[in-house]
Write a protein that holds these residues in place. Sequence first.
Motif, PDB file in Angstrom:
ATOM      1  N   ALA A   1      50.787  55.238  41.171  1.00  0.00           N
ATOM      2  CA  ALA A   1      50.278  53.916  41.534  1.00  0.00           C
ATOM      3  C   ALA A   1      49.034  53.543  40.735  1.00  0.00           C
ATOM      4  N   GLY A   2      48.634  54.405  39.815  1.00  0.00           N
ATOM      5  CA  GLY A   2      47.435  54.130  39.033  1.00  0.00           C
ATOM      6  C   GLY A   2      46.166  54.339  39.820  1.00  0.00           C
ATOM      7  N   ALA A   3      46.237  55.160  40.860  1.00  0.00           N
ATOM      8  CA  ALA A   3      45.085  55.439  41.719  1.00  0.00           C
ATOM      9  C   ALA A   3      44.800  56.931  41.707  1.00  0.00           C
ATOM     10  N   ALA A   4      43.898  57.362  42.568  1.00  0.00           N
ATOM     11  CA  ALA A   4      43.540  58.780  42.643  1.00  0.00           C
ATOM     12  C   ALA A   4      43.210  59.141  44.082  1.00  0.00           C
ATOM     13  N   VAL A   5      43.465  60.378  44.425  1.00  0.00           N
ATOM     14  CA  VAL A   5      43.044  60.899  45.725  1.00  0.00           C
ATOM     15  C   VAL A   5      41.537  61.121  45.669  1.00  0.00           C
ATOM     16  N   ALA A   6      40.828  60.655  46.700  1.00  0.00           N
ATOM     17  CA  ALA A   6      39.364  60.751  46.725  1.00  0.00           C
ATOM     18  C   ALA A   6      38.853  61.838  47.663  1.00  0.00           C
ATOM     19  N   HIS A   7      39.624  62.135  48.720  1.00  0.00           N
ATOM     20  CA  HIS A   7      39.127  63.100  49.692  1.00  0.00           C
ATOM     21  C   HIS A   7      40.273  63.820  50.394  1.00  0.00           C
ATOM     22  N   VAL A   8      39.909  64.846  51.116  1.00  0.00           N
ATOM     23  CA  VAL A   8      40.861  65.629  51.910  1.00  0.00           C
ATOM     24  C   VAL A   8      40.301  65.748  53.327  1.00  0.00           C
ATOM     25  N   LYS A   9      41.167  65.518  54.305  1.00  0.00           N
ATOM     26  CA  LYS A   9      40.774  65.687  55.701  1.00  0.00           C
ATOM     27  C   LYS A   9      41.906  66.380  56.457  1.00  0.00           C
ATOM     28  N   PRO A  10      41.659  67.554  57.010  1.00  0.00           N
ATOM     29  CA  PRO A  10      42.694  68.190  57.840  1.00  0.00           C
ATOM     30  C   PRO A  10      42.976  67.339  59.071  1.00  0.00           C
ATOM     31  N   HIS A  11      44.177  67.533  59.610  1.00  0.00           N
ATOM     32  CA  HIS A  11      44.612  66.754  60.766  1.00  0.00           C
ATOM     33  C   HIS A  11      44.737  67.621  62.016  1.00  0.00           C
ATOM     34  N   GLY A  12      44.451  67.019  63.156  1.00  0.00           N
ATOM     35  CA  GLY A  12      44.817  67.589  64.442  1.00  0.00           C
ATOM     36  C   GLY A  12      44.375  69.016  64.684  1.00  0.00           C
ATOM     37  N   ALA A  13      45.361  69.865  64.999  1.00  0.00           N
ATOM     38  CA  ALA A  13      45.057  71.257  65.328  1.00  0.00           C
ATOM     39  C   ALA A  13      44.407  71.981  64.153  1.00  0.00           C
ATOM     40  N   LEU A  14      44.876  71.718  62.946  1.00  0.00           N
ATOM     41  CA  LEU A  14      44.289  72.376  61.781  1.00  0.00           C
ATOM     42  C   LEU A  14      42.825  71.992  61.630  1.00  0.00           C
ATOM     43  N   TYR A  15      42.499  70.742  61.881  1.00  0.00           N
ATOM     44  CA  TYR A  15      41.118  70.262  61.806  1.00  0.00           C
ATOM     45  C   TYR A  15      40.238  71.031  62.778  1.00  0.00           C
ATOM     46  N   ASN A  16      40.705  71.148  64.020  1.00  0.00           N
ATOM     47  CA  ASN A  16      39.898  71.827  65.036  1.00  0.00           C
ATOM     48  C   ASN A  16      39.825  73.328  64.806  1.00  0.00           C
ATOM     49  N   MET A  17      40.910  73.928  64.316  1.00  0.00           N
ATOM     50  CA  MET A  17      40.892  75.354  64.005  1.00  0.00           C
ATOM     51  C   MET A  17      39.902  75.646  62.886  1.00  0.00           C
ATOM     52  N   ALA A  18      39.922  74.807  61.841  1.00  0.00           N
ATOM     53  CA  ALA A  18      39.025  75.008  60.705  1.00  0.00           C
ATOM     54  C   ALA A  18      37.577  74.692  61.053  1.00  0.00           C
ATOM     55  N   ALA A  19      37.373  73.901  62.102  1.00  0.00           N
ATOM     56  CA  ALA A  19      36.010  73.583  62.520  1.00  0.00           C
ATOM     57  C   ALA A  19      35.294  74.808  63.087  1.00  0.00           C
ATOM     58  N   ARG A  20      36.073  75.765  63.619  1.00  0.00           N
ATOM     59  CA  ARG A  20      35.452  76.935  64.254  1.00  0.00           C
ATOM     60  C   ARG A  20      35.786  78.260  63.566  1.00  0.00           C
ATOM     61  N   ASP A  21      36.837  78.292  62.744  1.00  0.00           N
ATOM     62  CA  ASP A  21      37.297  79.521  62.103  1.00  0.00           C
ATOM     63  C   ASP A  21      36.933  79.480  60.621  1.00  0.00           C
ATOM     64  N   ARG A  22      35.917  80.248  60.241  1.00  0.00           N
ATOM     65  CA  ARG A  22      35.417  80.173  58.869  1.00  0.00           C
ATOM     66  C   ARG A  22      36.461  80.629  57.853  1.00  0.00           C
ATOM     67  N   ALA A  23      37.301  81.581  58.207  1.00  0.00           N
ATOM     68  CA  ALA A  23      38.313  82.043  57.251  1.00  0.00           C
ATOM     69  C   ALA A  23      39.311  80.933  56.918  1.00  0.00           C
ATOM     70  N   LEU A  24      39.744  80.203  57.930  1.00  0.00           N
ATOM     71  CA  LEU A  24      40.650  79.080  57.685  1.00  0.00           C
ATOM     72  C   LEU A  24      39.929  77.951  56.950  1.00  0.00           C
ATOM     73  N   ALA A  25      38.668  77.738  57.306  1.00  0.00           N
ATOM     74  CA  ALA A  25      37.878  76.711  56.627  1.00  0.00           C
ATOM     75  C   ALA A  25      37.723  77.038  55.147  1.00  0.00           C
ATOM     76  N   ASP A  26      37.448  78.309  54.850  1.00  0.00           N
ATOM     77  CA  ASP A  26      37.323  78.734  53.451  1.00  0.00           C
ATOM     78  C   ASP A  26      38.634  78.527  52.702  1.00  0.00           C
ATOM     79  N   ALA A  27      39.758  78.791  53.368  1.00  0.00           N
ATOM     80  CA  ALA A  27      41.061  78.620  52.729  1.00  0.00           C
ATOM     81  C   ALA A  27      41.285  77.168  52.319  1.00  0.00           C
TER      82      ALA A  27
END
Length: 254
Positions: free
Chosen positions: A102-128
């Motif tokens: 589309a002539g555009a670019a991805v600007a950011h990444v945001k985990p969704h739902g359960a993955l978001y909350n898991m990564a908020a507290r689990d540093r190993a998953l957050a690092d991944a």
Amino acid sequence: MKRIDLNCDLGESFGAWRMGEDSALLALVSSANIACGFHAGDPTIMQRTVAEATARGVAIGAHVSLPDLQGFGRREMAVSPAEVHAMTLYQLGALHGFARAAGAAVAHVKPHGALYNMAARDRALADAIADAVRAFDPSLRLFGLADSALLDAGRAAGLAVVSEAFADRRYRADGSLQPRREPDAVITDDAEATAQTLRMAVDGEVVAVDGSTVRLEADTLCLHGDGAHAVAFARSLRAALEQAGLRIVAPGVA
């Protein structure tokens, strides 16, 4: 003038099933978190949402998730950091293909739902997640819950991080979100949600469910596009933020 980003989870329709009013919401937000097929979305929906976001000048983000279409990505799964790393790369690559076409670019990444909350507290998953984002493109911004392990991991990986607050979710005293499985976890009264959002955006604090005041940094505010009155709420919230002297703009935009 103080800046604030207004983001929304979009592109969550799938096949013949439709969710949300994406076109109307894209006229009101500055960043779009686009589902990448794991919790919602499909190739046609991804392509269409990227095209509309690009036409509107809305920043495009990859809304990466656990592979859980039936549960809408809101059920926790036993996944290893290696699996999360691969899932993140896979979904990022998919959205990148549509953005590039589309002539555009991805600007950011945001985990969704359960993955978001898991990564908020689990540093190993957050690092991944952070390591996958850095490996794909170190210029991408990583969205995460304010004061969470995910933001710490992003900083450690050398990424630009964006601290997120939620307009319609209740908070615990430790700054985490009250789980959706608990009663009254989602604020359904628009006036109450607007008041909470203004307090977070202007004063940098939120009142937790136990009545305590929690300090938090809010660079971006999340709206959920799947609510029955999502468009009306987005419109009134944006007006309230602008009336409070806030400029609605995506991170990194001049």
